[in-house]
Design a protein around this motif. Structure first.
Motif, short mmCIF file in Angstrom:
data_model
loop_
_atom_site.label_atom_id
_atom_site.label_comp_id
_atom_site.label_asym_id
_atom_site.label_seq_id
_atom_site.Cartn_x
_atom_site.Cartn_y
_atom_site.Cartn_z
N PRO A 1 0.93 -1.33 0.09
CA PRO A 1 0.13 0.09 -0.07
C PRO A 1 0.79 1.23 0.04
O PRO A 1 0.58 2.34 -0.81
N GLU A 2 1.91 1.27 0.78
CA GLU A 2 2.84 2.39 0.65
C GLU A 2 3.51 2.61 -0.63
O GLU A 2 3.65 3.84 -0.87
N GLY A 3 4.05 1.46 -1.18
CA GLY A 3 4.41 1.52 -2.41
C GLY A 3 3.56 2.30 -3.59
O GLY A 3 3.83 2.84 -4.59
N ILE A 4 2.40 1.98 -3.55
CA ILE A 4 1.24 2.47 -4.39
C ILE A 4 1.24 3.94 -4.20
O ILE A 4 1.02 4.46 -5.20
N ILE A 5 1.13 4.46 -2.98
CA ILE A 5 1.27 5.84 -2.76
C ILE A 5 2.52 6.57 -3.41
O ILE A 5 2.60 7.51 -3.81
N GLU A 6 3.61 5.71 -3.15
CA GLU A 6 4.98 6.20 -3.55
C GLU A 6 4.95 6.35 -5.29
O GLU A 6 5.47 7.13 -5.90
N ASP A 7 4.51 5.14 -5.69
CA ASP A 7 4.20 5.37 -7.25
C ASP A 7 3.55 6.43 -7.69
O ASP A 7 3.66 7.11 -8.67
N HIS A 8 2.29 6.93 -7.10
CA HIS A 8 1.70 7.99 -7.46
C HIS A 8 2.18 9.39 -7.27
O HIS A 8 2.27 10.15 -8.10
N LEU A 9 2.96 9.29 -6.09
CA LEU A 9 3.96 10.41 -5.83
C LEU A 9 4.92 10.82 -7.07
O LEU A 9 5.02 11.60 -7.74
N LEU A 10 5.44 9.67 -7.57
CA LEU A 10 6.59 9.83 -8.54
C LEU A 10 6.00 10.17 -10.08
O LEU A 10 6.47 10.97 -10.54
N LYS A 11 4.73 9.77 -10.14
CA LYS A 11 4.18 9.73 -11.51
C LYS A 11 3.85 11.30 -11.55
O LYS A 11 3.83 12.10 -12.42
N GLN A 12 3.31 11.89 -10.34
CA GLN A 12 2.58 13.21 -10.29
C GLN A 12 3.63 14.29 -10.49
O GLN A 12 3.78 15.31 -10.96
N CYS A 13 4.98 13.84 -9.57
CA CYS A 13 6.00 14.81 -9.74
C CYS A 13 6.73 14.70 -10.93
O CYS A 13 7.08 15.91 -11.62
N LYS A 14 6.70 13.40 -11.80
CA LYS A 14 7.28 13.71 -13.30
C LYS A 14 6.32 14.31 -14.27
O LYS A 14 7.16 15.38 -14.83
N LYS A 15 5.09 14.49 -13.99
CA LYS A 15 4.10 15.16 -14.53
C LYS A 15 4.11 16.69 -14.38
O LYS A 15 4.39 17.49 -15.43
N LEU A 16 4.69 17.28 -13.22
CA LEU A 16 4.75 18.61 -12.76
C LEU A 16 6.21 18.84 -12.96
O LEU A 16 6.39 20.13 -12.92
N LYS A 17 7.18 18.18 -13.57
CA LYS A 17 8.65 18.45 -13.67
C LYS A 17 8.97 18.87 -12.29
O LYS A 17 9.90 19.71 -12.45
N PHE A 18 8.73 18.03 -11.10
CA PHE A 18 9.48 18.42 -9.93
C PHE A 18 10.61 17.34 -9.43
O PHE A 18 10.29 16.17 -10.23
N MET A 19 11.47 17.85 -8.89
CA MET A 19 12.44 16.60 -8.44
C MET A 19 11.71 15.67 -7.25
O MET A 19 11.02 16.39 -6.28
N CYS A 20 11.90 14.49 -7.48
CA CYS A 20 11.56 13.64 -6.19
C CYS A 20 12.45 12.76 -5.80
O CYS A 20 12.44 11.71 -6.55
N LEU A 21 13.34 12.82 -4.93
CA LEU A 21 14.61 12.16 -4.65
C LEU A 21 14.43 11.23 -3.61
O LEU A 21 13.62 11.86 -2.44
N LYS A 22 14.79 9.93 -3.78
CA LYS A 22 14.70 9.15 -2.30
C LYS A 22 15.73 9.80 -1.46
O LYS A 22 16.94 10.00 -1.66
N PHE A 23 15.36 9.86 -0.35
CA PHE A 23 16.35 10.58 0.85
C PHE A 23 16.57 9.50 1.61
O PHE A 23 15.82 8.71 2.37
N THR A 24 18.06 9.06 1.88
CA THR A 24 18.76 8.52 3.01
C THR A 24 19.69 9.22 3.66
O THR A 24 20.39 10.27 2.99
N SER A 25 20.06 8.97 4.62
CA SER A 25 20.96 9.52 5.47
C SER A 25 21.80 8.60 6.39
O SER A 25 21.27 8.15 7.44
N PRO A 26 22.76 8.06 5.68
CA PRO A 26 23.41 6.84 6.59
C PRO A 26 23.80 7.17 7.98
O PRO A 26 24.35 8.40 8.21
N GLY A 27 23.59 6.24 8.77
CA GLY A 27 23.72 6.42 9.98
C GLY A 27 22.55 7.20 10.85
O GLY A 27 22.78 7.35 12.26
N ASN A 28 21.62 7.61 10.44
CA ASN A 28 20.52 8.32 10.64
C ASN A 28 19.43 7.66 10.42
O ASN A 28 18.67 7.76 9.48
#
Length: 166
Positions: free
Chosen positions: A5-32
């Motif tokens: 279910p979370e993946g479906i929401i993430e797919d929707h986010l990525l699709k919409q950001c691409k359509k709007l030409k927004f950057m949508c970056l996976k955020f990781t912070s090693p050690g945090n």
């Protein structure tokens, strides 16, 4: 393979950001741990986004990290539905993303440093310096040292005295 279910929401986010030409970056912070999943950059605004499955909220650690990020001026959101993703993207389009007022952290989760445990080290040093002492004798010395320390502490500071020796 079926998406979560979370993946479906993430797919929707990525699709919409691409359509709007927004950057949508996976955020990781090693050690945090507890940092948001995504960073969305568009229309001059930057928003951190934590995605959750429908009806689910952030874990306690995530709440604390989000609160700290907000206290430093970051715009952070949590979305557990496609509608919330769409609302956030509409805010970004409108240029109206605001940083909410920081919420105080739960007191039970605040870090309180513990004083160093010197009792165990002192006991070990006594036992090493008095190899013939029994454990009971070492305990007796520890009790006497503790009582002396408490008596000196409660008596307060004593004035310095000088003694004249001929």
């Amino acid at each position: 393979m079926a998406r979560t279910p979370e993946g479906i929401i993430e797919d929707h986010l990525l699709k919409q950001c691409k359509k709007l030409k927004f950057m949508c970056l996976k955020f990781t912070s090693p050690g945090n741990t507890g940092v948001p999943d995504r960073v969305i950059i568009g229309n001059g605004q930057t928003v951190f986004l934590e995605l959750k499955r429908p009806g689910e909220g952030p874990r306690r650690l995530q709440e604390e990290v989000i609160a700290e990020m907000i206290s430093h001026g970051a715009a952070v959101r949590v979305a557990d539905t496609k509608d919330l993703v769409d609302e956030l993207l509409a805010e970004i389009i409108a240029g109206s993303v605001r940083v909410p007022a920081p919420k105080p952290l739960r007191k039970a989760r605040l870090f309180t440093p513990r004083p160093p445990d010197i009792t165990g080290r002192l006991r070990d040093q006594l036992a090493q310096s008095l190899p013939t002492a029994t454990p009971a004798q070492v305990d007796e010395l520890m009790t006497a040292a503790g009582n002396t320390g408490r008596a000196l502490t409660s008596a307060g500071p004593r004035p310095l005295t000088t003694s004249a020796t001929p």
